[in-house]
Scaffold this motif. Structure first.
Motif, PDB file in Angstrom:
ATOM      1  N   VAL A  19       0.730  -0.983   0.191  1.00 33.02           N
ATOM      2  CA  VAL A  19      -0.084  -0.142  -0.097  1.00 33.02           C
ATOM      3  C   VAL A  19       1.014   1.274   0.025  1.00 33.02           C
ATOM      4  N   ALA A  20       2.083   1.014   0.788  1.00 32.75           N
ATOM      5  CA  ALA A  20       2.776   2.442   0.841  1.00 32.75           C
ATOM      6  C   ALA A  20       3.537   2.705  -0.630  1.00 32.75           C
ATOM      7  N   GLY A 141      -5.714  -0.073   2.930  1.00 31.81           N
ATOM      8  CA  GLY A 141      -5.235   1.007   2.313  1.00 31.81           C
ATOM      9  C   GLY A 141      -4.490   1.807   3.276  1.00 31.81           C
ATOM     10  N   PRO A 142      -4.102   3.072   2.870  1.00 29.40           N
ATOM     11  CA  PRO A 142      -3.327   3.858   3.670  1.00 29.40           C
ATOM     12  C   PRO A 142      -3.986   4.360   5.076  1.00 29.40           C
ATOM     13  N   GLY A 143      -5.443   4.277   5.196  1.00 31.47           N
ATOM     14  CA  GLY A 143      -6.109   4.534   6.381  1.00 31.47           C
ATOM     15  C   GLY A 143      -6.168   3.403   7.138  1.00 31.47           C
ATOM     16  N   GLY A 144      -5.686   2.495   6.942  1.00 35.72           N
ATOM     17  CA  GLY A 144      -6.187   1.117   7.551  1.00 35.72           C
ATOM     18  C   GLY A 144      -7.251  -0.046   6.732  1.00 35.72           C
ATOM     19  N   GLU A 145      -7.847  -0.683   7.512  1.00 41.90           N
ATOM     20  CA  GLU A 145      -8.609  -1.854   7.067  1.00 41.90           C
ATOM     21  C   GLU A 145     -10.060  -1.290   7.087  1.00 41.90           C
ATOM     22  N   THR A 163     -15.659   1.213  -6.400  1.00 42.50           N
ATOM     23  CA  THR A 163     -16.046   2.303  -5.214  1.00 42.50           C
ATOM     24  C   THR A 163     -14.798   2.524  -4.614  1.00 42.50           C
ATOM     25  N   LYS A 164     -13.796   1.465  -4.632  1.00 44.26           N
ATOM     26  CA  LYS A 164     -12.783   1.581  -3.765  1.00 44.26           C
ATOM     27  C   LYS A 164     -11.852   2.726  -4.208  1.00 44.26           C
ATOM     28  N   GLN A 165     -11.134   3.270  -3.117  1.00 45.05           N
ATOM     29  CA  GLN A 165      -9.857   4.113  -3.440  1.00 45.05           C
ATOM     30  C   GLN A 165      -8.735   3.349  -3.993  1.00 45.05           C
TER      31      GLN A 165
END
Ligand SMILES: Cc1cc2nc3c(=O)[nH]c(=O)nc-3n(C[C@H](O)[C@H](O)[C@H](O)COP(=O)(O)OP(=O)(O)OC[C@H]3O[C@@H](n4cnc5c(N)ncnc54)[C@H](O)[C@@H]3O)c2cc1C
Ligand code: SF4
Length: 293
Positions: A19-20, A141-145, A163-165
């Protein structure tokens, strides 16, 4: 021979690292799993990431690979599969000759020239099944799960079909507990071997004391998302899947199924086949119930 463009290939060892890396790459980055869809698309210049972050080799994601698709294809890749269209799944030169289309490099939709949106078709076999089952997807994602129901993961838009980022990876799929439900999927396609569905019908029913208490019918290959037909599920509730109930559900599914002229086979015939395929899946569910399977 079509060749891949050059790109940077990153091999993270953990999901967090993946993700990073994707965040660092920004809009120029894409995830790849088996690559059975993404690499052909890159060869045809549908997608042109400068950085490709592989999800293969990440221990947390091993369980998302499926032996059904064998060798390279993964469940995650299937559920995030790009939408398809006869005017899009062509070489760069072919698309250039028609001045491209709005899904990539152009401005017009050749299927519906006055349309402001793209009508490319959801062509995943598994996505309609997941929506019918009421599955949930775990996204990291970067904000977690976070967890999203499968039916909220898809958009009815050929370009923005998820719809996912962009930086979120699909890490797991959760199925509901087996408590009296059954499900069946049938697909219409030209070839008997592997081939994309031009119509897929997933049916899920929950039985209680010989009666259907809840049902979902979801169509693939007729819209840019797996299209649930709530009216078809509703007419099955309270029945034992009698012939009359099956006919009513098939009629209910036929009406809103509006395939476009952008896949294999004639669209009016594909629409008519909706009725046939809904009838078949429900008859199979009834037969399995009677056989005690
Ligand atoms: C000849 C041929 C026939 C095919 N027939 C069918 C068919 O009949 N039915 C069918 O359903 N499919 C079919 N496919 C499509 C494809 O092979 C499968 O859907 C496969 O499961 C895709 O998985 P993958 O890991 O190779 O995806 P990839 O190509 O690696 O990725 C596909 C897309 O998903 C994204 N992605 C992948 N994994 C993740 C993840 N974990 N999180 C977030 N994004 C992710 C990628 O960025 C990419 O946009 C066919 C492909 C070919 C080449
Ligand atoms: S539906 Fe229209 S915009 Fe979308 S890929 Fe096909 S031709 Fe292009």
């Amino acid at each position: 021979m079509l060749r891949l463009p050059s790109f940077t290939y990153l091999q993270p060892r953990t999901l967090g690292e993946a993700v990073a890396m994707k965040v660092d790459a920004g809009p120029d980055g894409m995830f790849v799993a088996g690559g059975t869809d993404l690499y052909p698309n890159m060869k045809r210049r549908h997608q042109d990431p400068k950085v490709v972050v592989t999800l293969m080799g990440i221990p947390e994601l091993r369980r998302v690979s499926t032996p059904l698709l064998r060798n390279m294809g993964t469940l995650g890749g299937n559920l995030c599969l790009d939408t398809r269209c006869n005017y899009y799944n062509q070489t760069y030169e072919w698309r250039k000759a028609i001045d491209f289309c709005m899904k990539k490099d152009g401005h017009i939709c050749w299927v519906a020239p006055s349309s402001p949106r793209c009508w490319a078709v959801s062509s995943s076999d598994v996505a309609p099944v997941m929506v019918a089952l009421g599955a949930e997807y775990v996204l990291v994602g970067p904000g977690g799960e976070r967890v999203v129901p499968a039916d909220r993961f898809y958009h009815n838009d050929g370009i923005n079909y998820l719809t996912k980022q962009p930086d979120e990876a699909l890490a797991a799929v959760r199925l509901p507990p087996a408590d009296g439900w059954d499900a069946v999927y049938h697909k219409l396609r030209r070839r008997g071997s592997f081939d994309f569905p031009v119509l897929g019908v997933a049916a899920w029913v929950k039985w209680e004391r010989g009666r259907v208490v809840q049902a979902r019918i979801v169509l693939g290959g007729v819209a840019s998302w797996p299209q649930e037909i709530p009216e078809a599920g509703a007419v099955l509730a309270g029945t034992d899947l009698s012939d009359e109930a099956i006919t009513a559900a098939a009629d209910a599914a036929y009406r809103p199924a509006k395939p476009m002229d952008n896949t294999d086979f004639d669209l009016s015939w594909r629409k008519q086949m909706t009725r046939v395929y809904v009838t078949r899946v429900l008859a199979e569910l009834r037969q399995r119930r009677r056989a005690g399977k």
